[in-house]
Every structure is written in C-alpha cells, then in structure tokens.
Design a protein around this motif. Sequence first.
Motif, PDB file in Angstrom:
ATOM      1  N   SER A 122       0.836  -1.190   0.000  1.00 54.05           N
ATOM      2  CA  SER A 122       0.000   0.000   0.000  1.00 54.05           C
ATOM      3  C   SER A 122       0.877   1.249   0.000  1.00 54.05           C
ATOM      4  CB  SER A 122      -0.909   0.004   1.234  1.00 54.05           C
ATOM      5  OG  SER A 122      -0.139   0.157   2.423  1.00 54.05           O
ATOM      6  N   TRP A 123       0.325   2.341  -0.517  1.00 50.95           N
ATOM      7  CA  TRP A 123       1.070   3.608  -0.502  1.00 50.95           C
ATOM      8  C   TRP A 123       1.346   4.055   0.930  1.00 50.95           C
ATOM      9  CZ3 TRP A 123       3.260   3.990  -4.809  1.00 50.95           C
ATOM     10  CH2 TRP A 123       2.614   3.775  -6.026  1.00 50.95           C
ATOM     11  N   SER A 124       0.432   3.754   1.856  1.00 47.53           N
ATOM     12  CA  SER A 124       0.658   4.154   3.254  1.00 47.53           C
ATOM     13  C   SER A 124       1.832   3.407   3.868  1.00 47.53           C
ATOM     14  CB  SER A 124      -0.615   3.925   4.089  1.00 47.53           C
ATOM     15  OG  SER A 124      -0.998   2.555   4.079  1.00 47.53           O
ATOM     16  N   SER A 125       2.004   2.122   3.517  1.00 54.99           N
ATOM     17  CA  SER A 125       3.154   1.367   4.037  1.00 54.99           C
ATOM     18  C   SER A 125       4.454   1.888   3.444  1.00 54.99           C
ATOM     19  CB  SER A 125       2.993  -0.125   3.747  1.00 54.99           C
ATOM     20  OG  SER A 125       3.206  -0.429   2.378  1.00 54.99           O
ATOM     21  N   ILE A 126       4.424   2.311   2.191  1.00 54.83           N
ATOM     22  CA  ILE A 126       5.603   2.888   1.556  1.00 54.83           C
ATOM     23  C   ILE A 126       5.943   4.230   2.194  1.00 54.83           C
ATOM     24  CG2 ILE A 126       6.472   3.874  -0.616  1.00 54.83           C
ATOM     25  CD1 ILE A 126       4.961   1.601  -2.057  1.00 54.83           C
ATOM     26  N   ASP A 127       4.920   5.038   2.507  1.00 58.19           N
ATOM     27  CA  ASP A 127       5.159   6.316   3.189  1.00 58.19           C
ATOM     28  C   ASP A 127       5.777   6.097   4.571  1.00 58.19           C
ATOM     29  OD1 ASP A 127       4.286   7.953   1.146  1.00 58.19           O
ATOM     30  OD2 ASP A 127       2.218   8.053   1.883  1.00 58.19           O
ATOM     31  N   GLU A 128       5.309   5.062   5.280  1.00 59.57           N
ATOM     32  CA  GLU A 128       5.873   4.744   6.597  1.00 59.57           C
ATOM     33  C   GLU A 128       7.346   4.356   6.467  1.00 59.57           C
ATOM     34  OE1 GLU A 128       4.464   2.111  10.431  1.00 59.57           O
ATOM     35  OE2 GLU A 128       4.435   1.120   8.472  1.00 59.57           O
ATOM     36  N   GLU A 129       7.645   3.536   5.466  1.00 60.38           N
ATOM     37  CA  GLU A 129       9.037   3.149   5.225  1.00 60.38           C
ATOM     38  C   GLU A 129       9.890   4.365   4.876  1.00 60.38           C
ATOM     39  OE1 GLU A 129      11.729   0.805   1.884  1.00 60.38           O
ATOM     40  OE2 GLU A 129       9.542   0.568   1.872  1.00 60.38           O
ATOM     41  N   LEU A 130       9.381   5.225   3.991  1.00 63.84           N
ATOM     42  CA  LEU A 130      10.140   6.398   3.573  1.00 63.84           C
ATOM     43  C   LEU A 130      10.448   7.327   4.746  1.00 63.84           C
ATOM     44  CD1 LEU A 130       8.431   7.297   0.174  1.00 63.84           C
ATOM     45  CD2 LEU A 130      10.840   6.701   0.503  1.00 63.84           C
ATOM     46  N   ALA A 131       9.484   7.506   5.639  1.00 70.51           N
ATOM     47  CA  ALA A 131       9.700   8.381   6.793  1.00 70.51           C
ATOM     48  C   ALA A 131      10.822   7.841   7.677  1.00 70.51           C
ATOM     49  CB  ALA A 131       8.409   8.521   7.597  1.00 70.51           C
ATOM     50  N   TYR A 133      13.144   5.649   6.770  1.00 69.00           N
ATOM     51  CA  TYR A 133      14.373   5.564   5.970  1.00 69.00           C
ATOM     52  C   TYR A 133      15.065   6.924   5.892  1.00 69.00           C
ATOM     53  CZ  TYR A 133      17.395   3.966   2.130  1.00 69.00           C
ATOM     54  OH  TYR A 133      18.482   3.624   1.358  1.00 69.00           O
ATOM     55  N   THR A 134      14.299   7.970   5.576  1.00 67.05           N
ATOM     56  CA  THR A 134      14.908   9.296   5.436  1.00 67.05           C
ATOM     57  C   THR A 134      15.419   9.814   6.778  1.00 67.05           C
ATOM     58  OG1 THR A 134      12.708  10.304   5.600  1.00 67.05           O
ATOM     59  CG2 THR A 134      13.563   9.933   3.405  1.00 67.05           C
ATOM     60  N   GLU A 135      14.748   9.445   7.853  1.00 68.98           N
ATOM     61  CA  GLU A 135      15.233   9.821   9.187  1.00 68.98           C
ATOM     62  C   GLU A 135      16.599   9.212   9.449  1.00 68.98           C
ATOM     63  OE1 GLU A 135      13.952   8.007  13.230  1.00 68.98           O
ATOM     64  OE2 GLU A 135      12.629   9.736  12.919  1.00 68.98           O
ATOM     65  N   ARG A 136      16.766   7.927   9.121  1.00 69.00           N
ATOM     66  CA  ARG A 136      18.058   7.263   9.338  1.00 69.00           C
ATOM     67  C   ARG A 136      19.124   7.826   8.397  1.00 69.00           C
ATOM     68  NH1 ARG A 136      19.170   2.075  11.080  1.00 69.00           N
ATOM     69  NH2 ARG A 136      17.458   2.461  12.524  1.00 69.00           N
ATOM     70  N   MET A 137      18.746   8.045   7.130  1.00 67.86           N
ATOM     71  CA  MET A 137      19.732   8.482   6.143  1.00 67.86           C
ATOM     72  C   MET A 137      20.124   9.945   6.302  1.00 67.86           C
ATOM     73  SD  MET A 137      20.582   5.825   4.556  1.00 67.86           S
ATOM     74  CE  MET A 137      21.558   6.599   3.268  1.00 67.86           C
ATOM     75  N   TYR A 155      14.414  -1.230  -4.565  1.00 69.04           N
ATOM     76  CA  TYR A 155      15.698  -0.717  -4.084  1.00 69.04           C
ATOM     77  C   TYR A 155      16.031   0.618  -4.755  1.00 69.04           C
ATOM     78  CZ  TYR A 155      20.851  -0.576  -3.541  1.00 69.04           C
ATOM     79  OH  TYR A 155      22.148  -0.200  -3.283  1.00 69.04           O
ATOM     80  N   GLY A 156      16.016   0.637  -6.086  1.00 68.33           N
ATOM     81  CA  GLY A 156      16.314   1.872  -6.795  1.00 68.33           C
ATOM     82  C   GLY A 156      15.183   2.880  -6.736  1.00 68.33           C
ATOM     83  N   LEU A 157      13.944   2.380  -6.764  1.00 68.53           N
ATOM     84  CA  LEU A 157      12.790   3.270  -6.840  1.00 68.53           C
ATOM     85  C   LEU A 157      12.462   3.921  -5.501  1.00 68.53           C
ATOM     86  CD1 LEU A 157      10.455   4.407  -8.520  1.00 68.53           C
ATOM     87  CD2 LEU A 157       9.140   2.363  -7.927  1.00 68.53           C
ATOM     88  N   ILE A 158      12.300   3.104  -4.457  1.00 69.46           N
ATOM     89  CA  ILE A 158      11.888   3.644  -3.160  1.00 69.46           C
ATOM     90  C   ILE A 158      13.087   4.172  -2.369  1.00 69.46           C
ATOM     91  CG2 ILE A 158      10.758   3.115  -0.957  1.00 69.46           C
ATOM     92  CD1 ILE A 158       9.097   1.003  -2.439  1.00 69.46           C
ATOM     93  N   SER A 159      14.092   3.305  -2.160  1.00 66.81           N
ATOM     94  CA  SER A 159      15.248   3.711  -1.354  1.00 66.81           C
ATOM     95  C   SER A 159      16.090   4.772  -2.060  1.00 66.81           C
ATOM     96  CB  SER A 159      16.120   2.488  -1.041  1.00 66.81           C
ATOM     97  OG  SER A 159      15.385   1.514  -0.350  1.00 66.81           O
ATOM     98  N   GLY A 160      16.196   4.664  -3.376  1.00 70.22           N
ATOM     99  CA  GLY A 160      17.003   5.620  -4.115  1.00 70.22           C
ATOM    100  C   GLY A 160      16.235   6.868  -4.501  1.00 70.22           C
ATOM    101  N   VAL A 161      15.298   6.740  -5.442  1.00 73.30           N
ATOM    102  CA  VAL A 161      14.619   7.906  -6.017  1.00 73.30           C
ATOM    103  C   VAL A 161      13.671   8.581  -5.029  1.00 73.30           C
ATOM    104  CG1 VAL A 161      13.038   8.704  -7.807  1.00 73.30           C
ATOM    105  CG2 VAL A 161      14.843   7.071  -8.382  1.00 73.30           C
ATOM    106  N   LEU A 162      12.697   7.843  -4.502  1.00 74.26           N
ATOM    107  CA  LEU A 162      11.692   8.468  -3.643  1.00 74.26           C
ATOM    108  C   LEU A 162      12.301   9.003  -2.347  1.00 74.26           C
ATOM    109  CD1 LEU A 162       8.540   6.180  -4.046  1.00 74.26           C
ATOM    110  CD2 LEU A 162       9.200   8.230  -5.322  1.00 74.26           C
ATOM    111  N   ALA A 163      13.203   8.234  -1.741  1.00 72.16           N
ATOM    112  CA  ALA A 163      13.846   8.714  -0.514  1.00 72.16           C
ATOM    113  C   ALA A 163      14.724   9.920  -0.800  1.00 72.16           C
ATOM    114  CB  ALA A 163      14.661   7.598   0.125  1.00 72.16           C
ATOM    115  N   CYS A 249      12.610  -1.771   2.972  1.00 66.62           N
ATOM    116  CA  CYS A 249      13.874  -1.749   3.712  1.00 66.62           C
ATOM    117  C   CYS A 249      13.618  -2.039   5.187  1.00 66.62           C
ATOM    118  CB  CYS A 249      14.563  -0.398   3.556  1.00 66.62           C
ATOM    119  SG  CYS A 249      16.153  -0.313   4.406  1.00 66.62           S
ATOM    120  N   ILE A 250      14.396  -2.939   5.758  1.00 64.46           N
ATOM    121  CA  ILE A 250      14.250  -3.350   7.153  1.00 64.46           C
ATOM    122  C   ILE A 250      15.326  -2.720   8.027  1.00 64.46           C
ATOM    123  CG2 ILE A 250      14.437  -5.345   8.707  1.00 64.46           C
ATOM    124  CD1 ILE A 250      13.159  -7.008   6.389  1.00 64.46           C
TER     125      ILE A 250
END
Length: 412
Positions: A122-131, A133-137, A155-163, A249-250
């Motif tokens: 879901s987009w909400s789960s991706i938003d939770e991951e992004l929040a 992820y970006t906090e850690r990065m 990996y490239g799309l969410i962790s790379g581009v979106l983050a 990402c875990i």
Amino acid sequence: MLTVNDCTYTKDDLKRCEQQFAMHSIWKTAEQWRIAVCPQEIEKWIALLLYVKKRGGSIVPIHPSTPLAAAKKIAVQARCAYLFFHTFETPLTLSNPVSTFPPGLVQFSSGTTGVPKQLERSWSSIDEELAAYTERMARVDVDTVVVACPVTHSYGLISGVLAGLSQDKEVVVLTAQNPKYVLKKLTDYPNHLLYGAPPLLYALAKLSNGDTLQAVMTSGTRLPEEWFQSIQSNSQMLLQQYGCSEAGCISIAMPLRFSEELGVPLRHVQAKAGTARNNPSEIQVTIGRRTINTGDLGYIDQDGALCFRERLDDMINVAGLNVYPHEVEHVLREHPSVEDAVVYKKADSYAGERVCAQVSARTETLSLPELRSYCISRLAPHQVPHEMTIVEEIAKSANGKVSRVKLGEAKG
C-alpha cells in the motif's frame, strides 16, 4: 531536481508531466484501474509514479528490457486492465476488472528461490518506510543521490529515487550501468551517495583510484569477502541495507563493519533472529500488526545489529550436516585462478542433498581436478562440491542476484 543520464528535470518539469497525465483518458481515472507500465522514458515514469500515488491508483512497474510478450504475461498475471509498453499514451487493453484494487505498488519477487511471487504494498506502508528511511539516512551528509540500478525495483525506486526526493537531494538516475560510464558520471557529483548492485560496485572499486567513490550503498545479496574489502578500501563510506519485497527496507548498516552485517532495524520495524553467529535462526520482522518470515537465517549481535548467515532455502543438508554455500564460495574465490563462484544444491539419493558449484575462471589453465584438490585441502568432506562446472560467466539478475534454485533444477 531529477537528472536522468545527461538531462535534468526541475520540479516544474515533473509537474507538467503530471498535468499531461491528468488530461489522458485513462490516467485521469488512474484510481479506477490496476495498470502495468514498462517504461523507456525514466523521467516520465518517475513523474507518473508520483501522480498515481497521489491519485491512489494501483500500478505495476516492469523492467524496461522486458520483451513485449513477457511484459504482457506479467501484466495479465497481475490482473491489470492496461499495459503501457514503451509508451505513456497508447496502452494495450488486457481486461476490464469488475472491482477496483487497493491503491499501491505491485511488484514481483526476484525469483531467486523459486517462481516469482506477486507482492502488493500500500502507498501508506511505503510512506511509513520512507519516513523511517529518510530519518536514518539524514546522518549521511551528501548532496546527490546517484541511482545506478533499475528504478522499476523497490531498491532503486523507493530507497534511491523516492527517498532522495523526499530529502530534497538532487537525484541522478543512470540507466546505463557500464562501470566506466558510471565512474565518469560520479566525477560530476563528488559528494554523492551511490546506489548500485554488488557486481557494479565491485567493478567500480577495481577501476577507481581510491578517491572517486564517496558514500556507497549496496543491497540484494551479501558481498563476498574480497568484494567487501575492495569496495570498502576504495570508498569513503560503505553502507548496506537489508530488506525484502514484502516489507521494503528493514535495516541499514552505516557504515558496514563486516560483510555479514545488515545493520540496526529502522524505527518502524521490530526484528527477531538468533542470539549468536553459531546460533542463528530465521529473521522475523514485525511492522505494525503484520509479521513477516523473511526466509533468511541470521542473528542479532551485541550492538543490536541484524547479521546474515544464509538463505534458509539455500542451506545444503548433506547426510544431516549443514553446509553454508557462502563458506564454500569464499574458499573457491580464494583460488588465484577463480574470478567468481556460486554454490547450490541438488537432490542426492544417498546423502539427501549434494553440494554443487559453478566457477568462472581468470585464466584458461584452471582445471576441475586442480580445483577439486584445492577444495579437499581446505574444506570438510561434506562441504566439498560433488560436482563443479567452469563457466565463462555466472549469470546474475539486474540486482546482482543468482538463482540457486534454477541452477539446482537445471539438467546436467
């Protein structure tokens, strides 16, 4: 700001793309459909993803190199209404679903342990991951995120581009992953974080002069020891992230201290694993109310970091004795004439399972009897490959992974 190879696109450029999608007969009602996209124009693909995410649509990205017949098969399997193949204008009509699908991103597992599995996030789960992820990065002080891996994969799309975009970094996508080209482009972005598959990062490390690579992120498979040492010594910081298609990402190791380290879990993830290296168990992660069995064997070290031992499916049971493929691969790679190695299993009527290996050679003089003698002198009897093959190159996916299951199922 987004750059694809040599062309730069501003936020206004991406917004204009979104406005065009909003006028399209199908995209303007994106929330009503599940739609597959096999893109060639990467900047439009990223703009489309952001647009569909806002609209609450359901989208299935397909790697750009996928042939039409295969792309259509994936789209049909995902129950898509339409497939946009190398175009964002004229689709192939596949079906007319009776009901709409939950909004989100639909992907397929890499298939390294069997038949690829359809996964929906879901987009909400991706938003939770992004929040998380970006906090850690935020601890990594770079100006530019360079993505030299497929942006149709998480990996490239969410962790790379979106983050990267969510952190207001300049995001650079390199569609050609030729090591010399990537190395040349990196000189234009000296303060970078590079996302790439392990084989590319190893090739870059061998080509670099020690001061070209800034921060480097790896994912997808554990680095062989030689690769780890080479990349670490030829970059300012080596990071590794760990995840699975179901959860995203875990954890992130920053910096990566040793090749087995997977890092401390992100704040929205709870993880369970073994208590020590010699006492591993399956890594299990809980996100919200959902618990996911990763299929990976690992442990949590004294610093709270997850560490990886082996894929459970890759473990080889030889007459009741466990063989870790990466340990045998490490020995094989230490042979001066071996370039790369992969170890896998086949069924055996006597021992249950037997150890098999493929190796690629640095020289034409490498022989199987020599390699077998080498293994016998360095491995326990149950670890020595029962059959070995010398190949020109070990086949890997775009994410640097090898399908041990396919190798084990192959005849010969």
